[in-house]
Write a protein that holds these residues in place. Structure first.
Motif, PDB file in Angstrom:
ATOM      1  N   ASN A 155     -12.129 -15.017   3.455  1.00  0.00           N
ATOM      2  CA  ASN A 155     -12.000 -14.121   4.527  1.00  0.00           C
ATOM      3  C   ASN A 155     -11.545 -14.731   5.711  1.00  0.00           C
ATOM      4  OD1 ASN A 155     -13.024 -12.635   6.820  1.00  0.00           O
ATOM      5  ND2 ASN A 155     -14.750 -11.964   5.712  1.00  0.00           N
ATOM      6  N   THR A 156     -10.135 -14.198   6.163  1.00  0.00           N
ATOM      7  CA  THR A 156      -9.348 -14.816   7.228  1.00  0.00           C
ATOM      8  C   THR A 156     -10.230 -14.529   8.588  1.00  0.00           C
ATOM      9  OG1 THR A 156      -8.128 -12.588   7.468  1.00  0.00           O
ATOM     10  CG2 THR A 156      -7.319 -14.198   5.839  1.00  0.00           C
ATOM     11  N   ALA A 157     -11.136 -13.883   8.751  1.00  0.00           N
ATOM     12  CA  ALA A 157     -11.886 -13.530   9.929  1.00  0.00           C
ATOM     13  C   ALA A 157     -12.871 -14.690  10.169  1.00  0.00           C
ATOM     14  CB  ALA A 157     -12.399 -12.323  10.166  1.00  0.00           C
ATOM     15  N   THR A 158     -13.544 -14.909   9.039  1.00  0.00           N
ATOM     16  CA  THR A 158     -14.665 -16.286   9.045  1.00  0.00           C
ATOM     17  C   THR A 158     -14.150 -17.345   8.530  1.00  0.00           C
ATOM     18  OG1 THR A 158     -15.497 -15.641   6.820  1.00  0.00           O
ATOM     19  CG2 THR A 158     -16.337 -14.409   9.040  1.00  0.00           C
ATOM     20  N   GLY A 159     -13.273 -17.526   7.606  1.00  0.00           N
ATOM     21  CA  GLY A 159     -12.794 -18.697   6.999  1.00  0.00           C
ATOM     22  C   GLY A 159     -13.568 -18.821   5.748  1.00  0.00           C
ATOM     23  N   SER A 160     -14.703 -18.232   5.377  1.00  0.00           N
ATOM     24  CA  SER A 160     -15.400 -18.244   4.299  1.00  0.00           C
ATOM     25  C   SER A 160     -14.654 -17.843   3.094  1.00  0.00           C
ATOM     26  CB  SER A 160     -16.648 -17.565   4.359  1.00  0.00           C
ATOM     27  OG  SER A 160     -16.266 -16.095   4.374  1.00  0.00           O
ATOM     28  N   THR A 161     -15.166 -18.378   2.015  1.00  0.00           N
ATOM     29  CA  THR A 161     -14.435 -18.016   0.646  1.00  0.00           C
ATOM     30  C   THR A 161     -15.336 -17.510  -0.481  1.00  0.00           C
ATOM     31  OG1 THR A 161     -14.526 -20.601  -0.169  1.00  0.00           O
ATOM     32  CG2 THR A 161     -12.309 -19.637   0.764  1.00  0.00           C
ATOM     33  N   GLY A 162     -15.175 -16.947  -1.335  1.00  0.00           N
ATOM     34  CA  GLY A 162     -15.785 -16.502  -2.456  1.00  0.00           C
ATOM     35  C   GLY A 162     -14.948 -15.952  -3.637  1.00  0.00           C
ATOM     36  N   LEU A 163     -15.830 -16.064  -4.854  1.00  0.00           N
ATOM     37  CA  LEU A 163     -15.251 -15.795  -6.053  1.00  0.00           C
ATOM     38  C   LEU A 163     -15.359 -14.150  -6.443  1.00  0.00           C
ATOM     39  CD1 LEU A 163     -16.018 -18.713  -8.372  1.00  0.00           C
ATOM     40  CD2 LEU A 163     -14.150 -18.306  -7.010  1.00  0.00           C
ATOM     41  N   TYR A 164     -14.304 -13.470  -6.754  1.00  0.00           N
ATOM     42  CA  TYR A 164     -14.495 -12.372  -7.277  1.00  0.00           C
ATOM     43  C   TYR A 164     -13.632 -11.809  -8.484  1.00  0.00           C
ATOM     44  CZ  TYR A 164     -15.449 -10.995  -2.297  1.00  0.00           C
ATOM     45  OH  TYR A 164     -16.188 -10.898  -1.010  1.00  0.00           O
ATOM     46  N   GLN A 165     -14.244 -11.028  -9.170  1.00  0.00           N
ATOM     47  CA  GLN A 165     -13.409 -10.346 -10.334  1.00  0.00           C
ATOM     48  C   GLN A 165     -12.951  -9.267 -10.449  1.00  0.00           C
ATOM     49  OE1 GLN A 165     -15.270 -11.360 -14.216  1.00  0.00           O
ATOM     50  NE2 GLN A 165     -15.051  -9.062 -14.567  1.00  0.00           N
ATOM     51  N   CYS A 166     -11.603  -9.189 -10.694  1.00  0.00           N
ATOM     52  CA  CYS A 166     -10.881  -7.839 -10.701  1.00  0.00           C
ATOM     53  C   CYS A 166     -10.499  -7.428 -12.122  1.00  0.00           C
ATOM     54  CB  CYS A 166      -9.705  -7.920  -9.613  1.00  0.00           C
ATOM     55  SG  CYS A 166      -8.315  -9.094  -9.755  1.00  0.00           S
ATOM     56  N   VAL A 167     -10.159  -6.096 -12.261  1.00  0.00           N
ATOM     57  CA  VAL A 167      -9.337  -5.718 -13.303  1.00  0.00           C
ATOM     58  C   VAL A 167      -8.275  -4.902 -12.832  1.00  0.00           C
ATOM     59  CG1 VAL A 167      -9.536  -4.329 -15.358  1.00  0.00           C
ATOM     60  CG2 VAL A 167     -11.554  -5.750 -14.786  1.00  0.00           C
ATOM     61  N   VAL A 168      -7.071  -5.424 -13.279  1.00  0.00           N
ATOM     62  CA  VAL A 168      -5.812  -4.638 -12.842  1.00  0.00           C
ATOM     63  C   VAL A 168      -4.973  -4.214 -14.112  1.00  0.00           C
ATOM     64  CG1 VAL A 168      -3.491  -4.905 -11.882  1.00  0.00           C
ATOM     65  CG2 VAL A 168      -5.257  -6.187 -10.879  1.00  0.00           C
ATOM     66  N   ARG A 169      -4.540  -3.133 -14.089  1.00  0.00           N
ATOM     67  CA  ARG A 169      -3.615  -2.421 -15.090  1.00  0.00           C
ATOM     68  C   ARG A 169      -2.445  -2.504 -14.901  1.00  0.00           C
ATOM     69  NH1 ARG A 169      -5.632   2.069 -19.024  1.00  0.00           N
ATOM     70  NH2 ARG A 169      -6.729   0.383 -19.922  1.00  0.00           N
ATOM     71  N   GLY A 170      -1.364  -2.863 -15.470  1.00  0.00           N
ATOM     72  CA  GLY A 170       0.005  -2.698 -15.079  1.00  0.00           C
ATOM     73  C   GLY A 170       0.896  -3.124 -16.404  1.00  0.00           C
ATOM     74  N   LYS A 171       2.279  -3.052 -16.221  1.00  0.00           N
ATOM     75  CA  LYS A 171       3.284  -3.304 -17.264  1.00  0.00           C
ATOM     76  C   LYS A 171       4.359  -4.294 -16.398  1.00  0.00           C
ATOM     77  CE  LYS A 171       6.380  -1.332 -20.315  1.00  0.00           C
ATOM     78  NZ  LYS A 171       7.112   0.153 -20.705  1.00  0.00           N
ATOM     79  N   PRO A 172       4.196  -5.583 -16.977  1.00  0.00           N
ATOM     80  CA  PRO A 172       4.999  -6.632 -16.112  1.00  0.00           C
ATOM     81  C   PRO A 172       6.610  -6.079 -16.254  1.00  0.00           C
ATOM     82  CG  PRO A 172       3.552  -7.465 -17.797  1.00  0.00           C
ATOM     83  CD  PRO A 172       3.532  -6.285 -17.972  1.00  0.00           C
ATOM     84  N   GLY A 173       7.215  -6.187 -14.925  1.00  0.00           N
ATOM     85  CA  GLY A 173       8.328  -5.724 -14.895  1.00  0.00           C
ATOM     86  C   GLY A 173       8.503  -4.462 -14.313  1.00  0.00           C
ATOM     87  N   SER A 174       7.484  -3.770 -14.193  1.00  0.00           N
ATOM     88  CA  SER A 174       7.729  -2.129 -13.530  1.00  0.00           C
ATOM     89  C   SER A 174       7.447  -2.139 -12.208  1.00  0.00           C
ATOM     90  CB  SER A 174       6.526  -1.255 -14.282  1.00  0.00           C
ATOM     91  OG  SER A 174       5.220  -1.898 -14.025  1.00  0.00           O
ATOM     92  N   ARG A 175       7.487  -1.210 -11.585  1.00  0.00           N
ATOM     93  CA  ARG A 175       7.385  -0.882 -10.240  1.00  0.00           C
ATOM     94  C   ARG A 175       6.105  -1.231  -9.554  1.00  0.00           C
ATOM     95  NH1 ARG A 175      11.141   2.426  -7.409  1.00  0.00           N
ATOM     96  NH2 ARG A 175      12.997   2.852  -8.782  1.00  0.00           N
ATOM     97  N   ALA A 176       5.426  -1.545  -8.571  1.00  0.00           N
ATOM     98  CA  ALA A 176       4.489  -1.795  -8.006  1.00  0.00           C
ATOM     99  C   ALA A 176       3.678  -0.628  -8.165  1.00  0.00           C
ATOM    100  CB  ALA A 176       4.291  -2.358  -6.492  1.00  0.00           C
ATOM    101  N   THR A 177       4.256   0.798  -7.959  1.00  0.00           N
ATOM    102  CA  THR A 177       3.352   2.086  -8.049  1.00  0.00           C
ATOM    103  C   THR A 177       2.962   2.347  -9.057  1.00  0.00           C
ATOM    104  OG1 THR A 177       5.272   3.000  -8.267  1.00  0.00           O
ATOM    105  CG2 THR A 177       4.858   3.033  -5.893  1.00  0.00           C
ATOM    106  N   THR A 178       3.326   1.670 -10.156  1.00  0.00           N
ATOM    107  CA  THR A 178       2.538   2.011 -11.595  1.00  0.00           C
ATOM    108  C   THR A 178       1.306   1.229 -11.947  1.00  0.00           C
ATOM    109  OG1 THR A 178       4.091   0.394 -12.713  1.00  0.00           O
ATOM    110  CG2 THR A 178       4.847   2.665 -12.513  1.00  0.00           C
ATOM    111  N   TRP A 179       1.160   0.054 -11.024  1.00  0.00           N
ATOM    112  CA  TRP A 179       0.041  -0.776 -11.128  1.00  0.00           C
ATOM    113  C   TRP A 179      -1.453   0.013 -10.517  1.00  0.00           C
ATOM    114  CZ3 TRP A 179      -0.088  -5.725 -13.407  1.00  0.00           C
ATOM    115  CH2 TRP A 179       1.332  -6.050 -14.120  1.00  0.00           C
ATOM    116  N   GLU A 180      -2.472  -0.526 -11.187  1.00  0.00           N
ATOM    117  CA  GLU A 180      -3.618   0.205 -10.781  1.00  0.00           C
ATOM    118  C   GLU A 180      -4.715  -0.925 -10.677  1.00  0.00           C
ATOM    119  OE1 GLU A 180      -4.612   2.813 -13.839  1.00  0.00           O
ATOM    120  OE2 GLU A 180      -2.978   4.349 -13.030  1.00  0.00           O
ATOM    121  N   LEU A 181      -5.435  -0.759  -9.706  1.00  0.00           N
ATOM    122  CA  LEU A 181      -6.559  -1.726  -9.428  1.00  0.00           C
ATOM    123  C   LEU A 181      -7.731  -0.954 -10.161  1.00  0.00           C
ATOM    124  CD1 LEU A 181      -7.968  -4.405  -8.601  1.00  0.00           C
ATOM    125  CD2 LEU A 181      -8.324  -3.264  -6.312  1.00  0.00           C
TER     126      LEU A 181
END
Length: 128
Positions: A90-116
């Motif tokens: 968190n750049t406002a407080t300097g604190s850090t934390g762990l998050y898990q994300c799932v991202v779907r995409g095709k390597p080498g494709s446009r950024a607009t085809t990627w989804e969070l």
């Protein structure tokens, strides 16, 4: 007469979609050998940026520190699901934390085809 010729095509399309979805759902997650590689860091950064700016009225001041670990799973047609554990600051407080994300995409494709597909605080006990 036209309705009869369209119905078999519609049924075949629905069966194909169901088979495609089932194949992706049964695929196993494979650990990422080097979660600190440039491509994986870019995917993690994408997730943090999208999550941080999801609500334009209230952006979250977050920045990627590091990708701790990750897994991939094929989603079909060259598309891959990435499940990553991210160390985020968190750049406002300097604190850090762990998050898990799932991202779907095709390597080498446009950024607009990627989804969070998910971004939640990481809980080691609840993680799959």
């Amino acid at each position: 007469m036209m309705r009869r010729s369209v119905l078999p095509l519609l049924v075949a399309a629905l069966i194909a979609v169901a088979a495609f979805s089932a194949a992706g759902a049964d695929a196993a997650w494979t650990p990422i050998g080097n979660p600190r590689s440039l491509v994986i860091r870019q995917i993690g950064n994408f997730a943090v940026i999208v999550y941080s700016n999801a609500d334009p009225r209230k952006p979250r001041p977050l920045a990627l520190v590091d990708v701790v670990r990750g897994e991939t799973q094929p989603a079909g047609s060259g598309v891959t699901d990435y499940r990553l554990v991210l160390n985020v600051r968190n750049t406002a407080t300097g604190s850090t934390g762990l998050y898990q994300c799932v991202v779907r995409g095709k390597p080498g494709s446009r950024a607009t085809t990627w989804e969070l597909h998910g971004f939640v605080q990481y809980n080691k006990q609840a993680a799959v």
